[in-house]
Write a protein that holds these residues in place. Sequence first.
Motif, mmCIF file in Angstrom:
data_model
loop_
_atom_site.group_PDB
_atom_site.id
_atom_site.type_symbol
_atom_site.label_atom_id
_atom_site.label_comp_id
_atom_site.label_asym_id
_atom_site.label_seq_id
_atom_site.Cartn_x
_atom_site.Cartn_y
_atom_site.Cartn_z
ATOM 1 N N LEU A 1 -55.356 26.594 -78.307
ATOM 2 C CA LEU A 1 -54.970 25.188 -78.201
ATOM 3 C C LEU A 1 -54.726 24.778 -76.752
ATOM 4 O O LEU A 1 -54.935 23.617 -76.384
ATOM 5 C CB LEU A 1 -53.708 24.928 -79.019
ATOM 6 C CG LEU A 1 -53.825 25.070 -80.538
ATOM 7 C CD1 LEU A 1 -52.470 24.855 -81.190
ATOM 8 C CD2 LEU A 1 -54.847 24.095 -81.111
ATOM 9 N N GLY A 2 -54.280 25.723 -75.927
ATOM 10 C CA GLY A 2 -53.951 25.399 -74.538
ATOM 11 C C GLY A 2 -55.116 25.485 -73.582
ATOM 12 O O GLY A 2 -55.009 25.055 -72.433
ATOM 13 N N ALA A 3 -56.243 26.029 -74.032
ATOM 14 C CA ALA A 3 -57.412 26.124 -73.158
ATOM 15 C C ALA A 3 -57.918 24.738 -72.792
ATOM 16 O O ALA A 3 -57.684 23.763 -73.522
ATOM 17 C CB ALA A 3 -58.510 26.919 -73.861
ATOM 18 N N PRO A 4 -58.618 24.594 -71.649
ATOM 19 C CA PRO A 4 -59.189 23.293 -71.295
ATOM 20 C C PRO A 4 -59.973 22.724 -72.473
ATOM 21 O O PRO A 4 -60.662 23.472 -73.189
ATOM 22 C CB PRO A 4 -60.111 23.632 -70.115
ATOM 23 C CG PRO A 4 -59.519 24.869 -69.526
ATOM 24 C CD PRO A 4 -58.957 25.649 -70.679
ATOM 25 N N HIS A 5 -59.879 21.421 -72.670
ATOM 26 C CA HIS A 5 -60.378 20.864 -73.925
ATOM 27 C C HIS A 5 -61.889 20.910 -74.058
ATOM 28 O O HIS A 5 -62.415 20.738 -75.160
ATOM 29 C CB HIS A 5 -59.850 19.436 -74.122
ATOM 30 C CG HIS A 5 -59.773 19.045 -75.569
ATOM 31 N ND1 HIS A 5 -60.616 18.135 -76.156
ATOM 32 C CD2 HIS A 5 -58.945 19.485 -76.565
ATOM 33 C CE1 HIS A 5 -60.312 18.008 -77.433
ATOM 34 N NE2 HIS A 5 -59.308 18.819 -77.708
ATOM 35 N N HIS A 6 -62.600 21.194 -72.981
ATOM 36 C CA HIS A 6 -64.050 21.367 -73.121
ATOM 37 C C HIS A 6 -64.407 22.783 -73.568
ATOM 38 O O HIS A 6 -65.575 23.078 -73.827
ATOM 39 C CB HIS A 6 -64.766 21.059 -71.795
ATOM 40 C CG HIS A 6 -64.513 22.058 -70.720
ATOM 41 N ND1 HIS A 6 -63.342 22.084 -69.988
ATOM 42 C CD2 HIS A 6 -65.264 23.099 -70.262
ATOM 43 C CE1 HIS A 6 -63.398 23.081 -69.120
ATOM 44 N NE2 HIS A 6 -64.551 23.721 -69.273
ATOM 45 N N VAL A 7 -63.400 23.661 -73.652
ATOM 46 C CA VAL A 7 -63.606 25.046 -74.082
ATOM 47 C C VAL A 7 -63.208 25.157 -75.557
ATOM 48 O O VAL A 7 -62.055 24.937 -75.905
ATOM 49 C CB VAL A 7 -62.766 26.025 -73.239
ATOM 50 C CG1 VAL A 7 -62.922 27.450 -73.763
ATOM 51 C CG2 VAL A 7 -63.145 25.929 -71.775
ATOM 52 N N ASN A 8 -64.173 25.494 -76.407
ATOM 53 C CA ASN A 8 -63.903 25.597 -77.847
ATOM 54 C C ASN A 8 -64.073 27.041 -78.300
ATOM 55 O O ASN A 8 -65.159 27.616 -78.173
ATOM 56 C CB ASN A 8 -64.854 24.702 -78.638
ATOM 57 C CG ASN A 8 -64.370 24.484 -80.066
ATOM 58 O OD1 ASN A 8 -63.714 23.499 -80.354
ATOM 59 N ND2 ASN A 8 -64.697 25.393 -80.971
ATOM 60 N N LEU A 9 -63.021 27.631 -78.809
ATOM 61 C CA LEU A 9 -63.110 28.968 -79.393
ATOM 62 C C LEU A 9 -63.468 28.793 -80.874
ATOM 63 O O LEU A 9 -62.607 28.639 -81.721
ATOM 64 C CB LEU A 9 -61.788 29.715 -79.232
ATOM 65 C CG LEU A 9 -61.298 29.899 -77.795
ATOM 66 C CD1 LEU A 9 -60.039 30.756 -77.759
ATOM 67 C CD2 LEU A 9 -62.369 30.514 -76.917
ATOM 68 N N ASP A 10 -64.763 28.771 -81.144
ATOM 69 C CA ASP A 10 -65.223 28.514 -82.511
ATOM 70 C C ASP A 10 -64.579 29.454 -83.512
ATOM 71 O O ASP A 10 -64.068 29.035 -84.549
ATOM 72 C CB ASP A 10 -66.746 28.688 -82.599
ATOM 73 C CG ASP A 10 -67.511 27.530 -82.008
ATOM 74 O OD1 ASP A 10 -66.903 26.695 -81.315
ATOM 75 O OD2 ASP A 10 -68.728 27.456 -82.237
ATOM 76 N N LEU A 11 -64.641 30.758 -83.225
ATOM 77 C CA LEU A 11 -64.119 31.761 -84.147
ATOM 78 C C LEU A 11 -63.568 32.927 -83.354
ATOM 79 O O LEU A 11 -64.283 33.539 -82.559
ATOM 80 C CB LEU A 11 -65.229 32.261 -85.082
ATOM 81 C CG LEU A 11 -64.895 33.483 -85.956
ATOM 82 C CD1 LEU A 11 -63.742 33.171 -86.900
ATOM 83 C CD2 LEU A 11 -66.126 33.922 -86.745
ATOM 84 N N VAL A 12 -62.299 33.224 -83.575
ATOM 85 C CA VAL A 12 -61.660 34.387 -82.965
ATOM 86 C C VAL A 12 -61.220 35.312 -84.100
ATOM 87 O O VAL A 12 -60.390 34.933 -84.928
ATOM 88 C CB VAL A 12 -60.438 33.996 -82.118
ATOM 89 C CG1 VAL A 12 -59.801 35.244 -81.512
ATOM 90 C CG2 VAL A 12 -60.810 33.001 -81.039
#
Length: 269
Positions: free
Chosen positions: A239-250
């Motif tokens: 949630l805190g990552a830059p908003h252009h960075v999307n962690l699709d699946l962890v």
Amino acid sequence: MIDSTAAAPAPRSSAPDAAPLTAVVTGASSGIGRATAARLVADGWRVLAVARREDRLAELAAETGCEVLGVDVTSDESVERLVARTEELFAGSLNAVVHVAGGALGVEPAAEADLAKWQRMYDINVLGAVRVTRALLPALRTSGRGDLLFVTSVAAQEAYPGGSGYNAAKAGEHMLAGALRLELNGEPIRVIEVAPGMVATEEFSLVRLGDRAAADAVYDGVENPLTAEDCADVIAYALGAPHHVNLDLVTVRPLAQAAAHRVARHQGI
């Protein structure tokens, strides 16, 4: 306040004096939901923590200062109250919905399926997530910086004996996240999925198995299963990552777990 050696990026805003980011966390009365609500508050978020058990929520509010509301995600009327409270607290502008409400019931093989348990798992894990998403999506859109984060499970990825009902429910939630990511493409709303493996919490296995000794045996001999706080660390980072960075699946597991059905166990641990 949860201390972590792997701190999440600080919540970002457009200006130094901008209002803090806001989040709704479901399933917040225990386990991963509770740890996530506490972690986000510690990171500077304004959090509305929701669950069915209001006594547990009151304790969380006293410990963290978060806002709380008794909500049953399987009830339209209850989720309508959630929408109204979100509007009241956050002026209709919401940055994140963290779907943790869910759980497993039973370990019967499919040939002996208890359909009432299957229905309950689907109602909470899938339809509950849909109901809350549909209700709060307008507020996420209003914020211009929205996140839908689904806590699923490795059970969504790997079938295992005795897991068919939970496998099916969590696979359904996984597909919901995937479809939403496509449907919301082009909008400033990330869709994130965190899929934990073995997590030792106070209630998950107890609720599933209905017996404390059986629940404790799930973790026998397993060195350092994940904790709820470990999962909250991952959620906070996403949630805190830059908003252009999307962690699709962890997918996050303890080192001792190579797959849902393969776990290293040692005597005397």
